[in-house]
Scaffold this motif. Structure first.
Motif, PDB file in Angstrom:
ATOM      1  N   ASN A 132       0.803  -1.215   0.000  1.00 16.90           N
ATOM      2  CA  ASN A 132       0.000   0.000   0.000  1.00 16.90           C
ATOM      3  C   ASN A 132       0.843   1.276   0.000  1.00 16.90           C
ATOM      4  N   SER A 133       2.058   1.206   0.513  1.00 17.84           N
ATOM      5  CA  SER A 133       2.919   2.388   0.528  1.00 17.84           C
ATOM      6  C   SER A 133       3.568   2.633  -0.821  1.00 17.84           C
ATOM      7  N   THR A 134       3.849   1.568  -1.544  1.00 16.57           N
ATOM      8  CA  THR A 134       4.710   1.712  -2.720  1.00 16.57           C
ATOM      9  C   THR A 134       3.970   1.618  -4.054  1.00 16.57           C
ATOM     10  N   ILE A 135       2.701   1.258  -4.031  1.00 20.62           N
ATOM     11  CA  ILE A 135       1.981   0.923  -5.258  1.00 20.62           C
ATOM     12  C   ILE A 135       1.908   2.064  -6.280  1.00 20.62           C
ATOM     13  N   ALA A 136       1.831   3.312  -5.817  1.00 20.80           N
ATOM     14  CA  ALA A 136       1.648   4.417  -6.773  1.00 20.80           C
ATOM     15  C   ALA A 136       2.940   4.720  -7.511  1.00 20.80           C
ATOM     16  N   ASN A 137       3.984   4.026  -7.170  1.00 25.46           N
ATOM     17  CA  ASN A 137       5.312   4.511  -7.491  1.00 25.46           C
ATOM     18  C   ASN A 137       6.237   3.408  -7.966  1.00 25.46           C
ATOM     19  N   TRP A 164       1.994   8.941  -1.148  1.00 20.16           N
ATOM     20  CA  TRP A 164       2.132  10.130  -1.996  1.00 20.16           C
ATOM     21  C   TRP A 164       3.362  10.951  -1.651  1.00 20.16           C
ATOM     22  N   LEU A 165       3.777  10.838  -0.400  1.00 23.31           N
ATOM     23  CA  LEU A 165       4.990  11.564  -0.012  1.00 23.31           C
ATOM     24  C   LEU A 165       6.222  10.937  -0.648  1.00 23.31           C
ATOM     25  N   LEU A 166       6.132   9.663  -0.982  1.00 21.64           N
ATOM     26  CA  LEU A 166       7.270   8.969  -1.592  1.00 21.64           C
ATOM     27  C   LEU A 166       7.440   9.348  -3.060  1.00 21.64           C
ATOM     28  N   ILE A 167       6.375   9.847  -3.648  1.00 15.61           N
ATOM     29  CA  ILE A 167       6.446  10.199  -5.057  1.00 15.61           C
ATOM     30  C   ILE A 167       7.287  11.451  -5.235  1.00 15.61           C
ATOM     31  N   ASP A 168       8.101  11.423  -6.273  1.00 22.44           N
ATOM     32  CA  ASP A 168       8.959  12.547  -6.555  1.00 22.44           C
ATOM     33  C   ASP A 168       8.107  13.659  -7.170  1.00 22.44           C
ATOM     34  N   SER A 169       7.873  14.741  -6.427  1.00 25.15           N
ATOM     35  CA  SER A 169       7.014  15.798  -6.950  1.00 25.15           C
ATOM     36  C   SER A 169       7.552  17.161  -6.545  1.00 25.15           C
ATOM     37  N   GLN A 170       7.045  18.198  -7.184  1.00 26.64           N
ATOM     38  CA  GLN A 170       7.413  19.566  -6.788  1.00 26.64           C
ATOM     39  C   GLN A 170       6.202  20.341  -6.278  1.00 26.64           C
ATOM     40  N   ILE A 171       5.025  19.853  -6.645  1.00 28.14           N
ATOM     41  CA  ILE A 171       3.808  20.523  -6.185  1.00 28.14           C
ATOM     42  C   ILE A 171       2.932  19.490  -5.492  1.00 28.14           C
TER      43      ILE A 171
END
Ligand SMILES: Nc1ncnc2c1ncn2[C@@H]1O[C@H](COP(=O)(O)OP(=O)(O)OP(=O)(O)O)[C@@H](O)[C@H]1O
Ligand SMILES: [Mg+2]
Length: 503
Positions: free
Chosen positions: A358-363, A417-424
Protein backbone atom coordinates in the motif's frame (compact mmCIF):
# COMPACT_ATOMS: atom_id res chain seq x y z
CA UNK A 1 -14.91 14.35 45.03
CA UNK A 2 -17.11 11.53 46.22
CA UNK A 3 -17.52 9.08 43.37
CA UNK A 4 -18.48 5.90 45.18
CA UNK A 5 -22.20 6.50 45.16
CA UNK A 6 -22.35 7.63 41.61
CA UNK A 7 -24.54 5.61 39.36
CA UNK A 8 -22.98 4.64 36.09
CA UNK A 9 -25.07 3.75 33.11
CA UNK A 10 -22.19 1.80 31.63
CA UNK A 11 -19.04 0.35 33.13
CA UNK A 12 -16.33 -1.49 31.25
CA UNK A 13 -13.86 -3.07 33.65
CA UNK A 14 -10.38 -4.40 32.92
CA UNK A 15 -11.11 -5.19 29.31
CA UNK A 16 -8.39 -7.18 27.54
CA UNK A 17 -8.37 -7.91 23.83
CA UNK A 18 -5.48 -9.35 21.86
CA UNK A 19 -4.95 -9.93 18.16
CA UNK A 20 -2.06 -12.03 16.83
CA UNK A 21 1.01 -10.04 17.85
CA UNK A 22 -0.95 -7.07 19.26
CA UNK A 23 -2.33 -6.42 22.72
CA UNK A 24 -4.95 -3.95 21.51
CA UNK A 25 -6.57 -3.54 24.94
CA UNK A 26 -4.77 -4.14 28.20
CA UNK A 27 -7.02 -3.85 31.25
CA UNK A 28 -9.01 -0.86 30.03
CA UNK A 29 -11.69 0.83 32.16
CA UNK A 30 -14.47 3.12 31.10
CA UNK A 31 -17.18 4.48 33.40
CA UNK A 32 -19.97 6.45 31.80
CA UNK A 33 -22.42 8.50 33.87
CA UNK A 34 -26.01 8.94 32.61
CA UNK A 35 -26.78 12.35 31.15
CA UNK A 36 -23.17 13.10 30.28
CA UNK A 37 -20.81 13.15 27.33
CA UNK A 38 -17.75 11.02 27.91
CA UNK A 39 -14.82 11.71 25.59
CA UNK A 40 -12.70 8.70 24.75
CA UNK A 41 -9.33 9.91 23.61
CA UNK A 42 -6.03 8.53 22.39
CA UNK A 43 -3.65 8.45 19.44
CA UNK A 44 -4.39 6.52 16.28
CA UNK A 45 -4.25 2.85 17.19
CA UNK A 46 -4.67 3.47 20.92
CA UNK A 47 -7.60 1.05 20.97
CA UNK A 48 -10.66 3.30 21.06
CA UNK A 49 -12.61 1.63 18.27
CA UNK A 50 -11.59 -1.81 19.50
CA UNK A 51 -12.95 -1.05 22.97
CA UNK A 52 -16.26 -0.01 21.43
CA UNK A 53 -16.34 -3.12 19.25
CA UNK A 54 -16.00 -5.15 22.45
CA UNK A 55 -19.01 -3.35 23.87
CA UNK A 56 -21.09 -4.16 20.80
CA UNK A 57 -20.06 -7.78 20.53
CA UNK A 58 -18.20 -7.28 17.26
CA UNK A 59 -15.19 -8.57 19.18
CA UNK A 60 -15.35 -10.81 22.22
CA UNK A 61 -13.00 -9.53 24.92
CA UNK A 62 -10.41 -12.01 26.20
CA UNK A 63 -11.29 -10.95 29.72
CA UNK A 64 -12.98 -8.17 31.65
CA UNK A 65 -16.54 -7.26 32.48
CA UNK A 66 -19.21 -4.99 31.13
CA UNK A 67 -22.05 -3.65 33.25
CA UNK A 68 -24.99 -1.85 31.70
CA UNK A 69 -27.57 -0.27 34.03
CA UNK A 70 -25.91 -2.12 36.90
CA UNK A 71 -26.20 -5.53 35.29
CA UNK A 72 -23.52 -7.68 33.74
CA UNK A 73 -23.92 -7.95 29.97
CA UNK A 74 -22.11 -9.24 26.95
CA UNK A 75 -23.87 -8.37 23.73
CA UNK A 76 -23.27 -10.79 20.91
CA UNK A 77 -23.88 -8.35 18.07
CA UNK A 78 -24.73 -4.66 17.46
CA UNK A 79 -28.38 -5.44 16.75
CA UNK A 80 -28.78 -7.00 20.16
CA UNK A 81 -27.04 -4.03 21.74
CA UNK A 82 -29.40 -1.70 19.88
CA UNK A 83 -32.41 -3.61 21.17
CA UNK A 84 -31.15 -2.89 24.68
CA UNK A 85 -30.65 0.79 23.91
CA UNK A 86 -26.93 0.79 23.22
CA UNK A 87 -26.24 2.22 19.79
CA UNK A 88 -23.27 3.26 17.74
CA UNK A 89 -22.40 5.60 14.91
CA UNK A 90 -19.35 4.07 13.29
CA UNK A 91 -16.12 5.66 12.15
CA UNK A 92 -16.68 4.10 8.74
CA UNK A 93 -20.21 4.48 7.39
CA UNK A 94 -21.58 1.10 6.49
CA UNK A 95 -24.93 1.82 4.95
CA UNK A 96 -26.51 0.04 2.04
CA UNK A 97 -26.63 2.72 -0.67
CA UNK A 98 -29.51 1.34 -2.73
CA UNK A 99 -32.19 1.36 -0.08
CA UNK A 100 -34.19 4.28 1.23
CA UNK A 101 -33.37 6.42 4.22
CA UNK A 102 -36.21 4.97 6.29
CA UNK A 103 -35.37 1.36 5.44
CA UNK A 104 -31.88 2.10 6.59
CA UNK A 105 -33.10 3.48 9.85
CA UNK A 106 -35.39 0.57 10.60
CA UNK A 107 -33.24 -2.17 9.14
CA UNK A 108 -33.71 -5.38 11.09
CA UNK A 109 -36.71 -3.99 12.94
CA UNK A 110 -38.99 -2.85 10.14
CA UNK A 111 -42.57 -2.37 11.39
CA UNK A 112 -44.90 -4.97 9.94
CA UNK A 113 -48.60 -5.68 9.94
CA UNK A 114 -48.65 -9.46 9.86
CA UNK A 115 -45.99 -10.19 7.32
CA UNK A 116 -46.57 -7.04 5.31
CA UNK A 117 -44.16 -4.16 5.72
CA UNK A 118 -46.05 -1.21 7.12
CA UNK A 119 -44.67 1.40 4.79
CA UNK A 120 -46.87 4.22 6.01
CA UNK A 121 -45.99 3.61 9.62
CA UNK A 122 -42.31 3.45 8.79
CA UNK A 123 -42.61 6.73 6.90
CA UNK A 124 -44.53 8.45 9.68
CA UNK A 125 -42.19 7.18 12.40
CA UNK A 126 -39.13 8.28 10.48
CA UNK A 127 -40.64 11.67 9.77
CA UNK A 128 -41.37 12.14 13.44
CA UNK A 129 -37.78 11.34 14.41
CA UNK A 130 -36.44 13.74 11.80
CA UNK A 131 -38.81 16.47 12.91
CA UNK A 132 -37.72 15.94 16.47
CA UNK A 133 -34.12 16.32 15.43
CA UNK A 134 -34.91 19.14 13.05
CA UNK A 135 -33.54 17.22 10.06
CA UNK A 136 -34.82 18.09 6.61
CA UNK A 137 -34.43 14.77 4.85
CA UNK A 138 -37.08 12.88 2.89
CA UNK A 139 -37.45 9.41 4.48
CA UNK A 140 -38.11 7.92 1.03
CA UNK A 141 -34.90 9.30 -0.51
CA UNK A 142 -32.30 6.74 -1.53
CA UNK A 143 -29.18 6.68 0.61
CA UNK A 144 -26.97 6.88 -2.48
CA UNK A 145 -28.46 10.26 -3.36
CA UNK A 146 -27.26 11.89 -0.16
CA UNK A 147 -23.99 13.56 0.73
CA UNK A 148 -21.66 11.89 3.19
CA UNK A 149 -22.51 14.40 5.88
CA UNK A 150 -26.25 13.82 5.52
CA UNK A 151 -25.66 10.09 5.67
CA UNK A 152 -23.84 10.62 8.89
CA UNK A 153 -26.78 12.59 10.27
CA UNK A 154 -29.02 9.65 9.35
CA UNK A 155 -26.78 7.29 11.28
CA UNK A 156 -27.13 9.60 14.23
CA UNK A 157 -30.91 9.67 13.82
CA UNK A 158 -30.87 5.89 13.71
CA UNK A 159 -28.93 5.70 16.94
CA UNK A 160 -31.37 8.09 18.57
CA UNK A 161 -34.45 6.32 17.23
CA UNK A 162 -33.78 3.26 19.37
CA UNK A 163 -34.49 5.21 22.56
CA UNK A 164 -30.88 4.83 23.31
CA UNK A 165 -29.47 4.83 26.82
CA UNK A 166 -25.91 4.78 25.56
CA UNK A 167 -24.82 6.26 22.23
CA UNK A 168 -21.32 5.88 20.85
CA UNK A 169 -20.12 8.41 18.30
CA UNK A 170 -16.82 7.40 16.69
CA UNK A 171 -15.43 10.51 14.99
CA UNK A 172 -18.89 11.82 14.14
CA UNK A 173 -17.89 15.25 12.90
CA UNK A 174 -15.16 14.27 10.47
CA UNK A 175 -17.35 14.94 7.46
CA UNK A 176 -19.88 17.39 8.84
CA UNK A 177 -20.14 21.05 7.96
CA UNK A 178 -19.89 23.63 10.69
CA UNK A 179 -23.65 24.10 10.77
CA UNK A 180 -24.13 20.36 10.98
CA UNK A 181 -21.68 20.11 13.85
CA UNK A 182 -23.71 22.70 15.74
CA UNK A 183 -26.81 20.74 14.90
CA UNK A 184 -25.19 17.54 16.16
CA UNK A 185 -24.23 19.25 19.40
CA UNK A 186 -27.85 20.32 19.87
CA UNK A 187 -28.94 16.73 19.40
CA UNK A 188 -26.32 15.60 21.90
CA UNK A 189 -27.61 18.09 24.47
CA UNK A 190 -31.12 16.79 23.95
CA UNK A 191 -29.89 13.23 24.48
CA UNK A 192 -28.13 14.28 27.66
CA UNK A 193 -31.37 15.74 28.99
CA UNK A 194 -33.03 12.38 28.41
CA UNK A 195 -30.40 10.80 30.63
CA UNK A 196 -28.48 9.18 27.83
CA UNK A 197 -24.76 8.50 28.25
CA UNK A 198 -22.77 9.51 25.19
CA UNK A 199 -19.34 8.17 24.37
CA UNK A 200 -17.62 10.58 22.06
CA UNK A 201 -14.48 9.75 20.07
CA UNK A 202 -12.69 12.57 18.27
CA UNK A 203 -9.25 13.97 17.55
CA UNK A 204 -10.45 17.57 17.59
CA UNK A 205 -9.25 19.02 20.87
CA UNK A 206 -11.33 22.19 20.93
CA UNK A 207 -14.48 20.28 20.09
CA UNK A 208 -13.85 17.71 22.80
CA UNK A 209 -13.48 20.17 25.61
CA UNK A 210 -16.51 22.09 24.43
CA UNK A 211 -18.87 19.16 24.43
CA UNK A 212 -17.70 16.69 27.07
CA UNK A 213 -18.23 16.29 30.79
CA UNK A 214 -15.80 13.44 31.43
CA UNK A 215 -12.64 12.34 29.66
CA UNK A 216 -10.90 8.99 29.47
CA UNK A 217 -7.49 8.76 27.84
CA UNK A 218 -5.96 5.58 26.40
CA UNK A 219 -2.47 5.06 25.10
CA UNK A 220 -1.13 1.94 23.38
CA UNK A 221 -4.04 -0.15 24.56
CA UNK A 222 -3.53 0.97 28.14
CA UNK A 223 -5.92 2.84 30.36
CA UNK A 224 -4.17 6.09 31.27
CA UNK A 225 -6.54 8.55 32.88
CA UNK A 226 -10.14 9.51 33.66
CA UNK A 227 -11.41 12.79 34.98
CA UNK A 228 -13.68 15.76 34.57
CA UNK A 229 -13.27 17.74 31.38
CA UNK A 230 -13.59 21.12 33.06
CA UNK A 231 -10.66 20.30 35.29
CA UNK A 232 -8.21 20.17 32.41
CA UNK A 233 -6.95 22.26 29.52
CA UNK A 234 -5.90 21.31 26.01
CA UNK A 235 -2.17 21.12 26.82
CA UNK A 236 -2.68 18.75 29.73
CA UNK A 237 -4.93 16.61 27.63
CA UNK A 238 -2.43 16.45 24.77
CA UNK A 239 0.37 15.48 27.16
CA UNK A 240 -1.75 12.60 28.48
CA UNK A 241 -2.62 11.45 24.99
CA UNK A 242 0.84 11.47 23.45
CA UNK A 243 2.71 10.64 26.65
CA UNK A 244 5.29 13.37 26.15
CA UNK A 245 5.48 17.13 26.24
CA UNK A 246 4.15 18.70 23.08
CA UNK A 247 4.37 22.34 23.98
CA UNK A 248 3.76 23.64 20.51
CA UNK A 249 1.13 22.25 18.23
CA UNK A 250 2.82 23.74 15.18
CA UNK A 251 6.49 23.42 14.28
CA UNK A 252 8.66 26.50 13.67
CA UNK A 253 8.34 27.72 10.12
CA UNK A 254 11.41 26.73 8.14
CA UNK A 255 10.28 27.34 4.57
CA UNK A 256 10.82 30.71 2.92
CA UNK A 257 8.55 31.56 -0.01
CA UNK A 258 10.39 33.01 -2.99
CA UNK A 259 8.97 35.63 -5.31
CA UNK A 260 9.07 33.34 -8.31
CA UNK A 261 5.88 31.50 -9.14
CA UNK A 262 6.08 27.72 -9.33
CA UNK A 263 2.48 27.27 -10.38
CA UNK A 264 0.24 29.75 -12.14
CA UNK A 265 -3.45 29.05 -12.57
CA UNK A 266 -5.38 31.47 -14.75
CA UNK A 267 -9.13 31.70 -15.29
CA UNK A 268 -9.56 28.03 -14.58
CA UNK A 269 -13.03 26.66 -15.18
CA UNK A 270 -14.16 23.10 -14.62
CA UNK A 271 -16.42 21.48 -17.17
CA UNK A 272 -19.21 19.64 -15.37
CA UNK A 273 -21.46 20.41 -12.48
CA UNK A 274 -20.82 22.79 -9.64
CA UNK A 275 -17.10 23.17 -9.93
CA UNK A 276 -14.23 25.65 -9.94
CA UNK A 277 -15.12 28.92 -11.64
CA UNK A 278 -12.70 31.45 -13.08
CA UNK A 279 -9.95 30.76 -10.55
CA UNK A 280 -6.74 32.76 -10.86
CA UNK A 281 -3.90 32.37 -8.38
CA UNK A 282 -0.28 31.45 -8.08
CA UNK A 283 1.78 29.24 -5.84
CA UNK A 284 5.33 30.36 -5.20
CA UNK A 285 8.43 28.29 -4.84
CA UNK A 286 8.94 27.41 -1.20
CA UNK A 287 5.39 28.36 -0.29
CA UNK A 288 2.61 26.69 1.65
CA UNK A 289 -0.65 28.09 0.29
CA UNK A 290 -3.73 27.25 2.32
CA UNK A 291 -7.20 27.01 0.85
CA UNK A 292 -10.05 27.88 3.16
CA UNK A 293 -13.75 27.86 2.49
CA UNK A 294 -17.03 26.50 3.70
CA UNK A 295 -18.30 23.11 2.68
CA UNK A 296 -19.44 23.46 -0.92
CA UNK A 297 -16.91 26.16 -1.74
CA UNK A 298 -15.41 23.65 -4.21
CA UNK A 299 -11.90 23.56 -2.87
CA UNK A 300 -11.70 19.84 -3.60
CA UNK A 301 -13.01 20.37 -7.14
CA UNK A 302 -10.33 23.00 -7.69
CA UNK A 303 -7.37 20.76 -6.86
CA UNK A 304 -8.96 17.80 -8.62
CA UNK A 305 -9.32 19.89 -11.77
CA UNK A 306 -5.68 20.97 -11.56
CA UNK A 307 -4.67 17.35 -11.08
CA UNK A 308 -6.68 16.12 -14.08
CA UNK A 309 -9.21 14.10 -12.12
CA UNK A 310 -11.90 16.42 -13.43
CA UNK A 311 -12.28 17.87 -16.89
CA UNK A 312 -11.30 21.45 -17.56
CA UNK A 313 -13.47 23.72 -19.64
CA UNK A 314 -11.05 26.61 -20.04
CA UNK A 315 -8.14 28.37 -18.41
CA UNK A 316 -4.43 27.64 -18.19
CA UNK A 317 -2.06 25.96 -15.80
CA UNK A 318 1.60 26.92 -15.89
CA UNK A 319 4.41 25.25 -14.07
CA UNK A 320 7.80 26.97 -14.04
CA UNK A 321 6.58 29.31 -16.76
CA UNK A 322 5.51 26.50 -19.08
CA UNK A 323 1.88 25.79 -19.95
CA UNK A 324 0.96 22.23 -19.10
CA UNK A 325 -2.11 20.12 -19.77
CA UNK A 326 -2.61 17.80 -16.80
CA UNK A 327 -5.44 16.11 -18.67
CA UNK A 328 -5.32 13.08 -16.41
CA UNK A 329 -3.73 12.02 -13.16
CA UNK A 330 -0.90 10.09 -14.83
CA UNK A 331 0.11 13.20 -16.74
CA UNK A 332 -0.13 15.32 -13.60
CA UNK A 333 2.14 12.92 -11.72
CA UNK A 334 4.63 13.01 -14.60
CA UNK A 335 4.48 16.80 -14.43
CA UNK A 336 5.53 16.70 -10.79
CA UNK A 337 2.16 16.96 -9.04
CA UNK A 338 0.92 14.89 -6.13
CA UNK A 339 -2.61 14.94 -4.72
CA UNK A 340 -3.55 13.51 -1.37
CA UNK A 341 -7.31 13.22 -1.55
CA UNK A 342 -9.91 13.83 1.08
CA UNK A 343 -11.51 10.41 1.02
CA UNK A 344 -8.25 8.50 1.38
CA UNK A 345 -9.96 5.72 3.22
CA UNK A 346 -12.46 4.93 0.50
CA UNK A 347 -10.31 5.50 -2.54
CA UNK A 348 -6.76 4.37 -2.11
CA UNK A 349 -6.84 1.32 0.12
CA UNK A 350 -6.12 -2.28 -0.78
CA UNK A 351 -7.45 -3.63 2.50
CA UNK A 352 -6.38 -7.23 2.03
CA UNK A 353 -2.79 -6.33 1.17
CA UNK A 354 0.07 -5.35 3.40
CA UNK A 355 1.52 -1.99 4.36
CA UNK A 356 4.48 -2.35 2.05
CA UNK A 357 2.28 -2.85 -0.99
CA UNK A 358 0.00 0.00 0.00
CA UNK A 359 2.92 2.39 0.53
CA UNK A 360 4.71 1.71 -2.72
CA UNK A 361 1.98 0.92 -5.26
CA UNK A 362 1.65 4.42 -6.77
CA UNK A 363 5.31 4.51 -7.49
CA UNK A 364 6.45 1.21 -8.91
CA UNK A 365 8.91 2.67 -11.42
CA UNK A 366 10.90 4.01 -8.49
CA UNK A 367 11.74 0.43 -7.55
CA UNK A 368 12.88 -0.93 -10.90
CA UNK A 369 16.65 -1.20 -10.89
CA UNK A 370 18.88 -1.00 -13.99
CA UNK A 371 18.27 -4.68 -14.72
CA UNK A 372 14.54 -4.12 -14.80
CA UNK A 373 14.15 -6.05 -11.56
CA UNK A 374 12.20 -4.92 -8.54
CA UNK A 375 14.41 -3.49 -5.83
CA UNK A 376 12.78 -5.02 -2.77
CA UNK A 377 15.33 -3.52 -0.38
CA UNK A 378 14.37 -0.04 -1.47
CA UNK A 379 10.68 -0.81 -1.04
CA UNK A 380 11.32 -2.05 2.47
CA UNK A 381 13.38 1.04 3.23
CA UNK A 382 10.70 3.40 1.90
CA UNK A 383 7.97 1.60 3.81
CA UNK A 384 10.03 1.93 6.97
CA UNK A 385 10.33 5.65 6.27
CA UNK A 386 6.53 5.94 6.00
CA UNK A 387 6.00 4.01 9.22
CA UNK A 388 8.59 6.02 11.15
CA UNK A 389 7.86 9.49 9.85
CA UNK A 390 4.11 9.27 10.08
CA UNK A 391 4.13 7.22 13.28
CA UNK A 392 2.12 4.38 11.82
CA UNK A 393 1.25 2.06 14.65
CA UNK A 394 1.84 -1.50 13.49
CA UNK A 395 3.79 -4.57 14.48
CA UNK A 396 5.18 -5.30 10.99
CA UNK A 397 5.39 -4.04 7.41
CA UNK A 398 3.69 -7.26 6.39
CA UNK A 399 0.56 -6.40 8.40
CA UNK A 400 -2.59 -6.12 6.29
CA UNK A 401 -3.56 -2.47 6.05
CA UNK A 402 -7.16 -3.45 6.80
CA UNK A 403 -6.09 -4.44 10.31
CA UNK A 404 -4.74 -1.00 11.12
CA UNK A 405 -6.80 1.57 12.97
CA UNK A 406 -8.65 4.13 10.84
CA UNK A 407 -6.12 6.90 11.35
CA UNK A 408 -3.16 4.64 10.67
CA UNK A 409 -4.64 3.51 7.36
CA UNK A 410 -4.81 7.16 6.34
CA UNK A 411 -1.19 7.71 7.29
CA UNK A 412 -0.03 4.90 5.01
CA UNK A 413 -1.95 6.32 2.06
CA UNK A 414 -0.46 9.72 2.73
CA UNK A 415 3.00 8.19 2.92
CA UNK A 416 2.45 6.66 -0.50
CA UNK A 417 2.13 10.13 -2.00
CA UNK A 418 4.99 11.56 -0.01
CA UNK A 419 7.27 8.97 -1.59
CA UNK A 420 6.45 10.20 -5.06
CA UNK A 421 8.96 12.55 -6.56
CA UNK A 422 7.01 15.80 -6.95
CA UNK A 423 7.41 19.57 -6.79
CA UNK A 424 3.81 20.52 -6.19
CA UNK A 425 1.92 18.73 -3.47
CA UNK A 426 -1.79 19.28 -2.96
CA UNK A 427 -3.28 17.99 0.27
CA UNK A 428 -7.02 17.88 0.85
CA UNK A 429 -7.88 17.83 4.58
CA UNK A 430 -4.79 15.76 5.33
CA UNK A 431 -5.13 15.77 9.11
CA UNK A 432 -8.76 14.75 9.37
CA UNK A 433 -8.97 11.73 11.68
CA UNK A 434 -5.26 11.95 12.51
CA UNK A 435 -4.08 12.23 16.12
CA UNK A 436 -2.34 15.29 17.53
CA UNK A 437 1.14 13.79 17.58
CA UNK A 438 1.04 12.68 13.96
CA UNK A 439 -0.50 15.98 12.89
CA UNK A 440 2.68 17.65 14.07
CA UNK A 441 4.73 15.25 11.92
CA UNK A 442 2.60 16.08 8.89
CA UNK A 443 3.07 19.82 9.40
CA UNK A 444 6.78 19.27 9.66
CA UNK A 445 6.90 17.17 6.50
CA UNK A 446 4.93 19.83 4.65
CA UNK A 447 7.32 22.59 5.68
CA UNK A 448 10.44 20.54 4.93
CA UNK A 449 9.03 19.81 1.52
CA UNK A 450 8.38 23.50 0.86
CA UNK A 451 11.78 24.49 2.26
CA UNK A 452 13.37 22.60 -0.63
CA UNK A 453 11.81 25.07 -3.05
CA UNK A 454 8.70 22.99 -3.70
CA UNK A 455 5.16 24.26 -3.34
CA UNK A 456 2.27 23.03 -1.21
CA UNK A 457 -1.45 23.60 -1.52
CA UNK A 458 -3.10 22.76 1.77
CA UNK A 459 -6.88 22.52 2.02
CA UNK A 460 -8.19 22.54 5.54
CA UNK A 461 -11.36 23.32 7.45
CA UNK A 462 -9.45 23.80 10.65
CA UNK A 463 -8.62 27.42 11.04
CA UNK A 464 -5.86 27.07 13.67
CA UNK A 465 -4.06 24.69 11.35
CA UNK A 466 -4.25 27.05 8.37
CA UNK A 467 -3.07 29.96 10.47
CA UNK A 468 -0.35 27.80 12.02
CA UNK A 469 1.42 26.47 8.96
CA UNK A 470 0.60 28.38 5.78
CA UNK A 471 2.23 31.47 4.23
CA UNK A 472 -0.85 32.70 2.43
CA UNK A 473 -4.45 31.60 2.46
CA UNK A 474 -6.74 31.59 -0.53
CA UNK A 475 -10.37 31.77 0.49
CA UNK A 476 -12.96 30.26 -1.81
CA UNK A 477 -16.67 30.80 -2.00
CA UNK A 478 -19.06 29.20 -4.40
CA UNK A 479 -16.27 27.90 -6.66
CA UNK A 480 -14.59 31.27 -6.97
CA UNK A 481 -11.59 32.90 -5.33
CA UNK A 482 -13.01 35.27 -2.74
CA UNK A 483 -9.62 36.60 -1.71
CA UNK A 484 -6.01 35.73 -1.01
CA UNK A 485 -4.50 36.91 2.27
CA UNK A 486 -1.12 36.87 3.97
CA UNK A 487 -1.30 34.47 6.89
CA UNK A 488 0.83 36.63 9.15
CA UNK A 489 -1.46 39.61 8.64
CA UNK A 490 -4.89 38.01 8.62
CA UNK A 491 -7.36 36.87 11.26
CA UNK A 492 -9.98 34.23 11.67
CA UNK A 493 -12.65 36.92 11.26
CA UNK A 494 -11.27 38.13 7.95
CA UNK A 495 -11.19 34.60 6.57
CA UNK A 496 -14.71 33.83 7.73
CA UNK A 497 -15.94 37.04 6.21
CA UNK A 498 -14.36 36.20 2.87
CA UNK A 499 -15.75 32.67 2.90
CA UNK A 500 -19.24 34.03 3.44
CA UNK A 501 -18.91 36.40 0.52
CA UNK A 502 -21.61 35.79 -2.02
CA UNK A 503 -19.98 35.24 -5.42
N1 LIG B 1 -8.83 -7.14 13.36
C1 LIG B 1 -7.62 -6.76 13.80
N2 LIG B 1 -6.53 -7.54 13.60
C2 LIG B 1 -5.31 -7.17 14.05
N3 LIG B 1 -5.07 -6.01 14.70
C3 LIG B 1 -6.11 -5.20 14.92
C4 LIG B 1 -7.44 -5.51 14.48
N4 LIG B 1 -8.27 -4.50 14.83
C5 LIG B 1 -7.49 -3.60 15.47
N5 LIG B 1 -6.20 -4.01 15.52
C6 LIG B 1 -5.08 -3.29 16.16
O1 LIG B 1 -5.49 -2.85 17.42
C7 LIG B 1 -4.96 -1.56 17.72
C8 LIG B 1 -6.06 -0.60 18.11
O2 LIG B 1 -6.83 -0.24 16.98
P1 LIG B 1 -8.13 0.69 17.05
O3 LIG B 1 -8.79 0.62 15.72
O4 LIG B 1 -8.93 0.32 18.23
O5 LIG B 1 -7.48 2.14 17.26
P2 LIG B 1 -8.22 3.55 17.45
O6 LIG B 1 -7.85 4.04 18.80
O7 LIG B 1 -9.65 3.44 17.12
O8 LIG B 1 -7.44 4.47 16.38
P3 LIG B 1 -7.97 5.61 15.33
O9 LIG B 1 -7.94 6.90 16.06
O10 LIG B 1 -6.90 5.60 14.27
O11 LIG B 1 -9.28 5.22 14.82
C9 LIG B 1 -4.18 -1.14 16.48
O12 LIG B 1 -2.82 -1.40 16.68
C10 LIG B 1 -4.72 -2.02 15.38
O13 LIG B 1 -3.75 -2.26 14.40
MG1 LIG C 1 -10.82 4.16 15.52
Amino acid sequence: MERKDEQYILQMKNIVKTFPGVRALDQVNLNVRPGTVHALMGENGAGKSTLMKCLFGIYVPDSGEIEFKGEKVQFTNPKQALDHGVSMVHQELNQVPEISVMENIWMGRIPKTGIIVDDTRMYEDTKKIFENLDLQIDPREKISHLSVSRRQMIEIAKAVSAEAKVVVLDEPTSSLTETEVKHLFRIIKQLKKQGCGIIYISHKMEEILEISDDVTVMRDGQYIYSGRANEMNTDQLIALIVGRELTNRFPEKINVPQTKALLKVEHLNGLYGPTVTDATFELRKGEVLGISGLMGSRRTETVETIFGLRLKDSGTIEKDGKVIGNYNAREAIDNGFALITEDRRQSGIFAGLDIEFNSTIANMNRYANSFGMIDRKKMVKDTKWVIDRLRVKTSAQSEKIGNLSGGNQQKVIMGRWLLIDSQIMMLDEPTRGIDVGAKYEIYQLVMEYAAKGNGVIFISSEMPELLGITDRIMVMSNGRVAGIVDTAATSQEEILKLSAKYL
